[in-house]
Design a protein around this motif. Sequence first.
Motif, PDB file in Angstrom:
ATOM      1  N   ASP A  41      22.490  48.323  80.929  1.00 23.46           N
ATOM      2  CA  ASP A  41      22.170  49.668  80.482  1.00 23.46           C
ATOM      3  C   ASP A  41      22.665  50.704  81.483  1.00 23.46           C
ATOM      4  O   ASP A  41      22.408  50.607  82.672  1.00 23.46           O
ATOM      5  N   VAL A  42      23.330  51.708  80.963  1.00 25.15           N
ATOM      6  CA  VAL A  42      23.938  52.721  81.818  1.00 25.15           C
ATOM      7  C   VAL A  42      22.915  53.475  82.650  1.00 25.15           C
ATOM      8  O   VAL A  42      23.113  53.708  83.845  1.00 25.15           O
ATOM      9  N   SER A  43      21.804  53.877  82.023  1.00 20.87           N
ATOM     10  CA  SER A  43      20.801  54.654  82.756  1.00 20.87           C
ATOM     11  C   SER A  43      20.217  53.837  83.894  1.00 20.87           C
ATOM     12  O   SER A  43      19.975  54.356  84.983  1.00 20.87           O
ATOM     13  N   ILE A  44      19.992  52.554  83.641  1.00 15.52           N
ATOM     14  CA  ILE A  44      19.423  51.711  84.687  1.00 15.52           C
ATOM     15  C   ILE A  44      20.429  51.543  85.820  1.00 15.52           C
ATOM     16  O   ILE A  44      20.075  51.609  86.996  1.00 15.52           O
TER      17      ILE A  44
END
Lengths: 149, 824
Positions: free
Chosen positions: B361-364
């Motif tokens: 996941d990009v945000s993570i």
Amino acid sequence: MQFMLLFSRQGKLRLQKWYVPLSDKERKKISRDLVQTILARKPKMCSFLEWRDLKIVYKRYASLYFCCAVEDQDNELITLEIIHRYVELLDKYFGSVCELDIIFNFEKAYFILDEFLLGGEAQETSKKNVLKAIEQADLLQEVRLLTDP
Amino acid sequence: MPAPIRLRELIRTIRTARTQAEEREMIQKECAAIRSSFREEDNTYRCRNVAKLLYMHMLGYPAHFGQLECLKLIASQKFTDKRIGYLGAMLLLDERQDVHLLMTNCIKNDLNHSTQYVQGLALCTLGCMGSSEMCRDLAGEVEKLLKTSNSYLRKKAALCAVHVIRKVPELMEMFLPATKNLLSEKNHGVLHTSVVLLTEMCERSPDMLLHFRKVCLLVPQLVRILKNLIMSGYSPEHDVSGISDPFLQVRILRLLRILGRSDDDSSEAMNDILAQVATNTETSKNVGNAILYETVLTIMDIKSESGLRVLAINILGRFLLNNDKNIRYVALTSLLKTVQTDHNAVQRHRSTIVDCLKDLDVSIKRRAMELSFALVNGNNIRGMMKELLYFLDSCDPEFKADCASGVFLAAEKYAPSKRWHIDTIMRVLTTAGSYVRDDSVPNLIQLITNSVEMHAYTVQRLYKALLDDISQQPLVQVSSWCIGEYGDLLVSGQCEEEEPIQVTEDEVLDVLEGLLVSNLSTPVTRGYSLTAIMKLSTRFSSVNRIKKVVSIYSSSIDVELQQRAVEYNALFKKYDHMRPALLERMPIMEKTASNGPTEIMQTNGETEPSVPDTKHLPLVTQPANQANDLLDLLGGNDVVPVIQTTLPTKPASAGGELLDLLGDLSLTGGPTVVPAPAPSVPVSQPPFLLDGLSSQPLFNDTSAAIPPMTAYSKNGLKIEFTFERANPNPNIAVITIHATNTTEADMTEFVFQAAVPKTFQLQLLSPSSNIVPALNQGSVTQVIRVLNPQKQQLRMRVKLTYTHKGSPVQDLAEVNNFPPQSWQ
């Protein structure tokens, strides 16, 4: 909460509840942009994202996306629970709710939401009480004229 | 007139439309019917028509002609009408509409209606979208309802009061008496909304906060309620996956946080319950984790004892291992907030955090990257850097620039050895070379220059890298510069650190010439290679070859290359005696100390405070110390504030670390007199060459492609602008200002400020000094970077302040005579 949007996988809006004052034009723009952003996300990605200066919490139930914009201090995980509670209420009311129910009875979806949230915050944490209130209000619709105060 | 069609009927019909045009036609037809029905003032079907209108509005069609009808519905005595009327009002009548205020009287009446569901509608509408005027008018009614014994109304009134307070904060006082016994309610709805109301009041007013804390003794009450929730048995009405009313628990925890903040007594009073919640809450479902999350936030924010804090961080550590990525995300966000204050505790979870770099996941990933950089220190630098470089290799392009900068910063702070430092830099340049910021090139050159014992090793490695790949410009530039500088070490095979390679002068010159002709090289890179070739004329013996190359380029189409070649040619001919001195080894460059606070990096995740842009080109009379000047910025959401830094001793905030370094580096402070370079110098001008080759790094060469200009000349103060294109982003113009003073007195406390129109972004680096010496004895230089993505005509308004002969001088000027090449 600043606003809540419900939209289909094709990006069609099914419900929009705004708790902040914005013009129609601004609302349209925000909806359009946000919907596109969320639809572009892959299924395995997490339910939270930062979008412009807002925190967005969204979850997909069958063919509908439920999306809320919350403030910085708001707890994202409990927002997911709020969304889930709303879906449960709809489910109880319509009996195994599906997108079509919300399309054809959108005004009822709003009424239920307005008995659960007020000004962006939960007003009632008991499922039973919310449904009871809706039931009573529905009954009132049958009455021809209300008595004056 | 036949009855208007029913709502569901309309919805069904519209959904059968196969094209957008067909739908539009149906909608228009129906709208026309509705309009005529409205005109007939038909009471019976008004509700149905407005409902249909609301549906069409949701599809995106205009519905403003229904606004007044909503008002009529609200005034009706039928509940169905009121329901739809209020719904319509909430959807169509935001507070900017004139019609909005007309609702006030209706709402007032309905707030006093005998049927609670009508009162509920009114409270809901007011609490959702009431304007300040409406709130002022109706606050009294809301306050009355806050004291009612009807819990259905009381809970709604509480949230309505929250809205009123948000709109009209002065009204907060009037709700205070009604809050007295709100928490003694049994009804959870009232409890929840009351806690929200109390939270709002405490957040807004420190006096209220004190009042609630000391006088009302809110903390013990809340602790008691929370305890009851946890200890009480199963309550079907409020149960969510085995937890009793999690919504209420979370809100109470949040209020406790506000009450406990910076207050020892309150914090102590809630210590036990927090520990209890932290240890006893079920973590198998999201709902339990939501409560734990809120608990952790509270523990970290109040004055909790250290045991509790460690407990909180450990909870976050466990979150990091949770399968649910939402939980991991939330954990990383919280850890980022606490990493400064509880650094050691967070360090313990370092390996888990680093694992999150590999998350999908990009945000993570972004959170994990920020947190990783925050955790780098002298002890873990080697291990961390390995992970981070691996991340740099494989991450998405959107991360590469930030990651590269972070790596450079961390390496600079904690490098265990010079060799390691250079290896790390090499690694970044070779893997993410095209993403590093332009200012890292001079920064690295300086670093290399100062690592005297590593020169041979460095040039060898860079040479080998060039053989592999010449597409990444920053890498190529640094390499060419090094080869030009240390080419002698390269061919003599002096490298100690690793196996020296055998390379001839011709091979080296082949590579450098290859750069000159390659399509991959930008003009700036070509400049670097030409100069490097020239420098080798004093280090290599194949001078004739070099002479030939130089003379070829003296007729190059690229004006910059041409000028250089012509001058170098002159160096061979008329000034050959000066050549060795001019081209000798660079001295070690002074590095001014400007390392700021320990925050290594601030990336896109953190938003800067956006600045209101009231006027087109505002200038502010603020002292130069403020790092966030209110100089004109872009409006809108992606704001990058102008970072005006002061002299080297004061670090800039907000991501300016690297740029700060550059600011101090690229401008010579003090003794070297740098007269403003004259445009298109004729061949016989050694001072120009000196400019380019002495203590000023090469990249500061003026680009002769863009002629310099005089921006300001008044009262003896003259400011010239010289231009250069930043590489690799052609939308950035780098302007160097040169301020000179022809009067007999120095101009002290000189501050240069600039503002640009909205579509531009501006960045001011720190000035070389703030004294403009008298009689042209020196100048103050300062670099401005202007981002001009829309290629609009560059305009600037400048403000100058200085002290001259004891009195302060201030002047504003418009600069409009920018040469077209600077913005095209």
